[in-house]
Design an enzyme around this catalytic site. Sequence first.
Site, mmCIF file in Angstrom:
data_model
loop_
_atom_site.group_PDB
_atom_site.id
_atom_site.type_symbol
_atom_site.label_atom_id
_atom_site.label_comp_id
_atom_site.label_asym_id
_atom_site.label_seq_id
_atom_site.Cartn_x
_atom_site.Cartn_y
_atom_site.Cartn_z
ATOM 1 N N CYS A 75 0.953 -1.364 -0.037
ATOM 2 C CA CYS A 75 0.126 0.146 0.084
ATOM 3 C C CYS A 75 0.929 1.193 -0.061
ATOM 4 O O CYS A 75 1.435 1.614 -0.822
ATOM 5 C CB CYS A 75 -1.142 0.025 1.307
ATOM 6 N N HIS A 76 0.712 2.017 1.201
ATOM 7 C CA HIS A 76 1.688 3.240 1.303
ATOM 8 C C HIS A 76 2.988 2.931 1.557
ATOM 9 O O HIS A 76 3.822 3.829 1.988
ATOM 10 C CB HIS A 76 0.999 4.234 2.185
#
Length: 181
Positions: free
Chosen positions: A106-107
């Site tokens: 994800c991030h």
Amino acid sequence: MRVAFLMAPEGVEQIELTEPWQAVLDAGGQPSLLSTKPGRVQAFKHLDKADTFPVDATVADSSVEDYDALVLPGGLANPDALRLDAAAVGFVRDFFGAGKPVAAICHGPWTLVEADVVRGRTLTSWPSVRTDIRNAGGTWVDEEAVVCHAAPATLVTSRKPADLKAFNKAFLAEFAALSSR
């Protein structure tokens, strides 16, 4: 297999911690939660507070030599806070320098960008991180899970919680292959 899970004191997406953690346990590994501060980390379900989890060690008091692999869970605030912590960024950079495998979802790749370890690599992430990866010299692709064997260390990345099954399968295979050498 000793696997470090690195996160900030708050902001980690809970499922991006708990599902890979359980996958490591199910594979017979030993996960360890590292953070920038002792105590507990506050997880989130998107923007809502979720559970807290005990910190096993601070990243400043940890050594890359103590672990076989590293997982960087996402969440919007988690990697943003990590990339401001010199010890966390240095720990990530040192993992690559030691040639040990790293997985990020994800991030999570924001911390990789800050550690300057994405240049010449192909990876994926949450779509909003795409430009940061490209600006740091990486190649961004839109795939469930990406394994990049570019030296000096294997990197496994994934886009989002919906990709966790593919992410877990990919990083466990890579971690197992490298730890059996």
